[in-house]
Design a protein around this motif. Structure first.
Motif, mmCIF file in Angstrom:
data_model
loop_
_atom_site.group_PDB
_atom_site.id
_atom_site.type_symbol
_atom_site.label_atom_id
_atom_site.label_comp_id
_atom_site.label_asym_id
_atom_site.label_seq_id
_atom_site.Cartn_x
_atom_site.Cartn_y
_atom_site.Cartn_z
ATOM 1 N N VAL A 1 19.443 -1.198 36.882
ATOM 2 C CA VAL A 1 20.124 -1.550 38.133
ATOM 3 C C VAL A 1 20.370 -0.337 39.021
ATOM 4 O O VAL A 1 20.859 -0.484 40.149
ATOM 5 N N ARG A 2 20.012 0.847 38.547
ATOM 6 C CA ARG A 2 20.062 2.037 39.395
ATOM 7 C C ARG A 2 18.781 2.200 40.202
ATOM 8 O O ARG A 2 18.707 3.074 41.079
ATOM 9 N N ASP A 3 17.776 1.386 39.908
ATOM 10 C CA ASP A 3 16.441 1.525 40.502
ATOM 11 C C ASP A 3 16.161 0.356 41.442
ATOM 12 O O ASP A 3 15.932 -0.775 41.012
ATOM 13 N N GLU A 4 16.187 0.617 42.736
ATOM 14 C CA GLU A 4 16.008 -0.441 43.730
ATOM 15 C C GLU A 4 14.643 -1.110 43.625
ATOM 16 O O GLU A 4 14.508 -2.315 43.836
ATOM 17 N N GLN A 5 13.616 -0.346 43.297
ATOM 18 C CA GLN A 5 12.278 -0.910 43.193
ATOM 19 C C GLN A 5 12.177 -1.897 42.028
ATOM 20 O O GLN A 5 11.519 -2.937 42.147
ATOM 21 N N GLN A 6 12.815 -1.574 40.921
ATOM 22 C CA GLN A 6 12.794 -2.493 39.786
ATOM 23 C C GLN A 6 13.541 -3.783 40.112
ATOM 24 O O GLN A 6 13.111 -4.879 39.734
ATOM 25 N N ILE A 7 14.659 -3.660 40.802
ATOM 26 C CA ILE A 7 15.403 -4.854 41.205
ATOM 27 C C ILE A 7 14.555 -5.719 42.135
ATOM 28 O O ILE A 7 14.494 -6.947 41.997
ATOM 29 N N ALA A 8 13.893 -5.080 43.089
ATOM 30 C CA ALA A 8 13.044 -5.810 44.031
ATOM 31 C C ALA A 8 11.914 -6.527 43.310
ATOM 32 O O ALA A 8 11.598 -7.687 43.615
ATOM 33 N N VAL B 1 19.115 -5.900 48.058
ATOM 34 C CA VAL B 1 17.714 -6.179 47.725
ATOM 35 C C VAL B 1 17.434 -7.678 47.699
ATOM 36 O O VAL B 1 16.343 -8.136 48.070
ATOM 37 N N SER B 2 18.418 -8.462 47.297
ATOM 38 C CA SER B 2 18.191 -9.898 47.091
ATOM 39 C C SER B 2 18.151 -10.716 48.369
ATOM 40 O O SER B 2 17.653 -11.852 48.366
ATOM 41 N N LEU B 3 18.675 -10.195 49.468
ATOM 42 C CA LEU B 3 18.857 -11.010 50.675
ATOM 43 C C LEU B 3 17.618 -11.779 51.115
ATOM 44 O O LEU B 3 17.720 -12.959 51.477
ATOM 45 N N PRO B 4 16.419 -11.173 51.102
ATOM 46 C CA PRO B 4 15.251 -11.947 51.539
ATOM 47 C C PRO B 4 14.893 -13.108 50.610
ATOM 48 O O PRO B 4 14.126 -13.994 50.999
ATOM 49 N N TYR B 5 15.459 -13.108 49.405
ATOM 50 C CA TYR B 5 15.084 -14.105 48.401
ATOM 51 C C TYR B 5 16.155 -15.162 48.175
ATOM 52 O O TYR B 5 15.969 -16.082 47.381
ATOM 53 N N LEU B 6 17.285 -15.045 48.881
ATOM 54 C CA LEU B 6 18.399 -15.945 48.632
ATOM 55 C C LEU B 6 18.222 -17.289 49.344
ATOM 56 O O LEU B 6 17.750 -17.358 50.476
ATOM 57 N N VAL C 1 27.201 -15.335 44.797
ATOM 58 C CA VAL C 1 27.119 -14.107 44.003
ATOM 59 C C VAL C 1 28.440 -13.942 43.270
ATOM 60 O O VAL C 1 29.515 -14.070 43.866
ATOM 61 N N LEU C 2 28.353 -13.649 41.977
ATOM 62 C CA LEU C 2 29.556 -13.522 41.153
ATOM 63 C C LEU C 2 29.471 -12.262 40.300
ATOM 64 O O LEU C 2 28.422 -11.949 39.742
ATOM 65 N N THR C 3 30.586 -11.536 40.202
ATOM 66 C CA THR C 3 30.648 -10.370 39.332
ATOM 67 C C THR C 3 31.845 -10.486 38.402
ATOM 68 O O THR C 3 32.674 -11.396 38.526
ATOM 69 N N GLN D 1 26.216 -17.149 55.245
ATOM 70 C CA GLN D 1 26.939 -18.138 54.440
ATOM 71 C C GLN D 1 26.757 -17.918 52.945
ATOM 72 O O GLN D 1 26.717 -18.863 52.151
ATOM 73 N N VAL D 2 26.611 -16.640 52.565
ATOM 74 C CA VAL D 2 26.532 -16.265 51.151
ATOM 75 C C VAL D 2 27.936 -15.913 50.686
ATOM 76 O O VAL D 2 28.619 -15.105 51.322
ATOM 77 N N ARG D 3 28.393 -16.519 49.633
ATOM 78 C CA ARG D 3 29.738 -16.249 49.128
ATOM 79 C C ARG D 3 29.668 -15.258 47.963
ATOM 80 O O ARG D 3 28.748 -15.275 47.156
#
Length: 271
Positions: free
Chosen positions: A66-73, A140-145, A151-153, A191-193
């Motif tokens: 999760v430190r690597d933006e490319q892997q997340i993408a 990173v996730s915005l284009p795929y949502l 989103v929950l943490t 409208q993403v919560r």
């Protein structure tokens, strides 16, 4: 019964069958949701075992730092291509070294590091994984949502109160909760919560790194009006946030701790 048919969830942080993220993944699957799981080298076997146990393809999982933006993408691209737009994201990752958590290994003969001596570099790596990664994952996730995604943490009350055994990790949880409320505002147009569950202390593998964890559990049993919780209690609450029932709830820090957070002082067994 919550119906999540035709929904897709991306889950970060499954460690083993005692972890909160594991319980959430199982309950999402049972609700009809399509799930995809991230893993790191240490958790790969457990994550793949869970998928097999649920009758799902191992292709639903990917190694992600999760430190690597490319892997997340790459992970979100895979999920989007195979399962469709992402409706739900669980951010269940956290890490703190011995220096950050201020503990020493039993039998090592070495004194535990002190809070005042937490190394900056260790704390920043811990912050990167435990807090900033939420901001990175959401970005990173915005284009795929999907529309009205959730989103929950996962956080802990040490963000607001002193639990000496939580040490430097409390700094990360305080930052994480601040990120939650700012993301909730930033994503209003989409409208993403964005919400967080502040869970009581449960006996996960990660909890084993907290000094005095068994004493804290005993205090919780005695002090919290409803007693201690287990991972299933957190998973049940997560399912609320991963459903249409929470469609107008955002920026919330939701306590699931048996009411421990409302108590001003600990009480004994006689009240």
């Amino acid at each position: 019964m919550i119906d999540n048919n035709h929904k897709t969830a991306v889950i970060f942080g499954v460690r083993n069958d005692s972890s909160i993220a594991y319980d959430v993944a199982v309950k999402l699957h049972r609700s009809g949701c399509r799930i995809a799981l991230s893993y790191v080298k240490d958790t790969k076997d457990n994550v793949l075992h869970l998928l097999r146990e649920l009758g799902l393809s191992e292709d639903r999982a990917m190694e992600v730092d999760v430190r690597d933006e490319q892997q997340i993408a790459a992970f979100f691209e895979m999920v989007s291509a195979t399962l469709g737009p992402v409706d739900y994201i669980l951010h269940g990752v956290a890490f703190g070294s011995q220096q950050v958590m201020c503990y020493s290994l039993p039998g090592s003969g070495l004194p535990a590091p002190g809070y005042l001596d937490i190394p900056f570099e260790d704390l920043m790596d811990s912050f990167n994984i435990s807090a900033y990664s939420l901001l990175r994952i959401v970005r990173v996730s915005l284009p795929y949502l999907a529309q009205e995604a959730s989103v929950l943490t996962l956080t802990y009350n040490a963000s607001q109160r002193v639990f000496p055994g939580y040490a430097g990790m409390a700094i990360n949880k305080a930052a994480l909760e601040n990120i939650v409320i700012y993301l909730a505002d930033q994503l209003r147009d989409k409208q993403v919560r964005v919400n967080a569950i502040s869970a009581g202390l449960v006996m996960t593998t990660s909890a084993g790194g907290i000094n005095g964890v068994r004493k804290l559990r005993k205090m919780g049993r005695i002090t919290a009006p409803l007693g201690n919780i287990d991972v299933g209690d957190v998973g049940d609450t997560a399912l609320y946030y991963f459903s249409g029932l929470s469609r107008k709830v955002t920026g919330n820090i939701h306590f699931v701790d048996g009411g421990f957070n409302i108590m001003g002082v600990a009480i004994d067994e006689k009240g």
